[in-house]
Design an enzyme around this catalytic site. Structure first.
Site, PDB file in Angstrom:
ATOM      1  N   GLU A 188       0.825  -1.217   0.000  1.00  0.00           N
ATOM      2  CA  GLU A 188       0.000   0.000   0.000  1.00  0.00           C
ATOM      3  C   GLU A 188       0.859   1.267   0.000  1.00  0.00           C
ATOM      4  O   GLU A 188       0.684   2.161   0.831  1.00  0.00           O
ATOM      5  CB  GLU A 188      -0.959  -0.006   1.196  1.00  0.00           C
ATOM      6  CG  GLU A 188      -1.997  -1.098   1.104  1.00  0.00           C
ATOM      7  CD  GLU A 188      -3.087  -1.017   2.165  1.00  0.00           C
ATOM      8  OE1 GLU A 188      -2.873  -0.360   3.196  1.00  0.00           O
ATOM      9  OE2 GLU A 188      -4.162  -1.604   1.948  1.00  0.00           O
ATOM     10  N   GLU A 385      -5.880  -8.259  -0.795  1.00  0.00           N
ATOM     11  CA  GLU A 385      -6.530  -7.938   0.485  1.00  0.00           C
ATOM     12  C   GLU A 385      -7.965  -7.519   0.233  1.00  0.00           C
ATOM     13  O   GLU A 385      -8.227  -6.649  -0.609  1.00  0.00           O
ATOM     14  CB  GLU A 385      -5.836  -6.764   1.196  1.00  0.00           C
ATOM     15  CG  GLU A 385      -4.576  -7.125   1.907  1.00  0.00           C
ATOM     16  CD  GLU A 385      -4.034  -5.977   2.748  1.00  0.00           C
ATOM     17  OE1 GLU A 385      -4.823  -5.230   3.359  1.00  0.00           O
ATOM     18  OE2 GLU A 385      -2.801  -5.838   2.775  1.00  0.00           O
TER      19      GLU A 385
END
Ligand code: BG6
Length: 487
Positions: A188, A385
Site C-alpha cells: 500500500e 486484500e
C-alpha cells in the site's frame, strides 16, 4: 452489468478460471510476534502502541517500559505456523500471502551480512506451505523496516535506504527464488499520500515529520526514492531468476464524484491522481504529466538522480497487487468530512453503509476498480486484500457465527467474479485479509477481527492464543471447493 443484468452470456458459470489462486493474507508484523527472538531487531511496528477506533496509535521513542506494544507478540505465528498452515490447508488455500520481516533478516538494516537464523525461519515457513500445496505470495516490505533505519537515517528520506532495500531484496531473491514466485515491493505504497496521519509516513517509509517539514515535499521525495528502489529491485529480480513475478501493491479506494455536477467529476479525477500516480509509474515507467504540473503548482522539487528515470522506465512491474476494502466520494470545494479520510474533498456517501470503524461497504466498487485498472494497464491483477473488520462475540460454547463477515465476503467475491466473467479482467487470485485474526494495523487492536479463524487474545494481550474455526471458515472452504461457483 447493464440495468442490473449480466452483460455476458448468462449461461456462463460465475466461477473462477482453472488455476485461480484462493487464499488468505497477513503481514509479518501483525502475526509473527517473537519480536526479539533469534537475531531479530526491532522494526518500526515495535514502537507503536495499541490504539482504538477513536484513539490513534502512538509512536514512542524506542521501546519504553510500561507501554503495551501489541505487535511484540502478534498471534505468535513464529511458533504456531505449522498448526496455522494446517488450518489454511483444511480451508483449501492454494496460496497464502505474508511478508518477510526485514529486521529478521537485517536486524538494523545497514549490516553487510544477513542473519542466518532469520533466513532459516522463512525457509521453513515456505517449505511448510509447499508441503501443504500452498503457494507463497510475499510482500517484501509490509509497513515494516528495521527501526534503526527510521531512527538513524530518517527512513527513505535518505537515499542510502535504496541500497539497503536492494541488499535485502538481493538476499531474499537469491535465497527463495525457487520457493516464491509471486512478490510485491511495498505494501500500500500510496497510503502515505495522506500526510495528516503520521503512522503512514512512519510505517510506509520510516519517516517522522518535523514541524519544519513541508510534508508534501517530503512525502513525494520519499515516494520517488521508493519507486526507484522498487524499479531497481524489479530489474534485479529479472537478472536473478526471470521466473519470479514482481508486482506493486496499492490500496485501491475508488473515489466517486459525489454528484453528476461536472465540478464533482473533476474533483474526483483530481483526488484519484494520488492513486494513479503509483500505478502509472509502476506500469508505464514514467511520471505522468498531471503530477509534474501538480509539483510545479505546489513548488515541490524532487531530487532526481542520474539513472533514476531510466530505472523507472526499465523496472516496470508484472502485475498489480491491490487491497480493496471500500470506496469514497468527492465533492468540489468540500473541506473534509469528519468521518471520511485521506483527501480534502472527501464527503460521506449516502448510498453506502459503514463498518463499525466507519469504512464504507461497497462491493460494486470492487468490480469498478478491477475494470478500471485492467482497462488502463491490461496487466494481470491480484486482489491480495479484502475483508471485514468486526467485533466477534462467541456464543456460550465459544463458536462464532460471523454471518456479517460471510455477507461481506460473499458480495465482494461475487463482484470479483463479475469483473472476471462479465468484464474479462485477468485476475490471478484473491486472498482474504487477516484470514486468521491478527493485530489491526491502524488501531493496534486484536478485537477488530477479520479472521475466519478466531484467536483467543484481547486488546490488552490476555488470552490463550487458542485457534477456533468460525462459521466463515466452513463457508470459505466451500467457496474454494467450488472455485467460487457456490457463494
Ligand atoms: C491494509 C493493510 O491497510 O489494511 C493491512 O495492508 C491492514 O496491514 C488492513 O491490517 C486492515 O486494516 P486494519 O487497520 O483494520 O488492520
Amino acid at each position: 452489468m447493464r440495468n442490473g443484468k449480466r452483460k455476458a452470456d448468462a449461461k456462463m458459470p460465475m466461477k473462477m478460471p482453472e488455476g485461480f489462486l484462493w487464499g488468505g493474507a497477513v503481514a509479518a508484523h501483525q502475526i509473527e510476534g517473537a519480536w526479539n527472538v533469534d537475531d531479530r531487531g526491532p522494526s518500526v511496528c515495535d514502537v507503536m502502541t495499541a490504539g482504538g477506533p477513536h484513539r490513534p496509535r502512538r509512536i514512542t521513542n524506542g521501546v519504553l517500559p510500561g507501554e503495551y506494544y501489541p505487535n511484540h507478540d502478534g498471534i505468535d505465528f513464529y511458533h504456531t505456523y505449522e498448526h496455522d498452515l494446517d488450518l489454511f490447508q483444511e480451508m483449501g488455500f492454494s496460496c497464502f500471502r505474508t511478508s518477510i520481516s526485514w529486521s529478521r533478516i537485517f536486524p538494523r538494516g545497514d549490516e553487510d551480512e544477513p542473519s542466518e537464523a532469520g533466513l532459516a525461519f522463512y525457509d521453513k515457513l515456505f517449505d511448510a506451505m509447499h508441503a501443504r500445496g500452498i503457494e507463497p505470495v510475499v510482500t517484501i516490505s509490509h509497513f515494516e523496516m528495521p527501526y534503526h533505519l527510521a531512527k538513524e537515517y530518517g527512513g527513505f528520506r535518505d537515499r542510502r535506504l535504496i541500497d539497503f532495500y536492494l541488499r535485502f531484496c538481493e538476499v531474499i531473491f537469491k535465497r527463495y527464488h525457487n520457493k516464491v514466485r509471486w512478490w510485491m515491493l511495498f505494501n500500500e505504497i500510496n497510503n502515505q499520500t495522506d500526510v495528516t496521519r503520521d503512522i503512514y509516513a512512519f510505517t510506509n517509509s520510516g519517516v517522522t515529520y518535523t514541524p519544519a517539514d513541508n510534508r508534501r515535499q517530503v512525502m513525494y521525495q520519499v515516494v520517488h526514492n521508493e519507486l526507484v528502489a522498487g524499479a531497481r529491485a524489479r530489474q534485479l529480480a529479472r537478472q536473478i531468476d526471470p521466473k519470479m513475478k514482481i508486482g506493486c501493491m496499492v490500496a485501491w479506494v475508488p473515489i466517486y464524484p459525489a454528484s453528476a455536477d461536472p465540478a464533482d467529476q473533476m474533483s474526483a479525477l483530481d483526488a484519484m491522481h494520488d492513486r494513479f500516480l503509483f500505478t502509472d509509474v509502476y506500469l508505464r515507467g514514467h511520471y505522468p504529466a498531471y503530477i509534474r504540473k501538480q509539483w510545479k503548482r505546489e513548488g515541490i522539487q524532487i531530487d532526481i538522480h542520474d539513472g533514476d528515470l531510466e530505472a523507472l522506465r526499465e523496472g516496470t512491474v508484472d502485475f498489480i497487487g491491490l487491497s480493496y476494502y471500500m470506496s469514497s466520494a468527492s465533492r468540489a470545494g468540500a473541506t473534509g468530512d469528519a468521518d471520511e479520510r485521506g483527501f480534502e474533498s472527501s464527503v460521506s456517501n449516502p448510498y453506502l453503509e459503514k463498518s463499525a470503524w466507519g469504512w464504507n461497504i461497497d462491493p460494486t466498487g470492487l468490480t469498478y476498480t478491477l475494470a478500471t485498472l485492467y482497462e488502463r494497464y491490461e496487466v494481470p491483477l491480484f486482489v491480495v486484500e479484502n475483508g471485514f473488520g468486526a467485533y466477534d462475540i462467541p456464543d456460550e460454547s465459544g463458536y462464532i457465527a460471523d454471518d456479517y463477515r460471510i455477507d461481506y465476503l460473499r458480495k465482494h467475491i461475487a463482484a470479483l467474479e463479475r469483473a472476471v466473467v462479465d468484464e474479462g479482467v485477468e485476475v490471478i487470485g484473491y486472498t482474504v485479509w487477516g484470514c486468521i485474526d491478527v493485530v489491526s494495523f491502524t488501531t493496534g487492536e486484536m478485537e477488530k477481527r477479520y479472521g475466519m479463524i478466531y484467536v483467543d487474545r484481547d486488546n490488552e494481550g490476555h488470552g490463550t492464543l487458542e485457534r477456533r474455526r468460525k462459521k466463515s471458515f466452513y463457508w470459505y472452504q466451500h467457496v474454494i471447493e467450488t472455485n467460487g461457483e457456490e457463494l
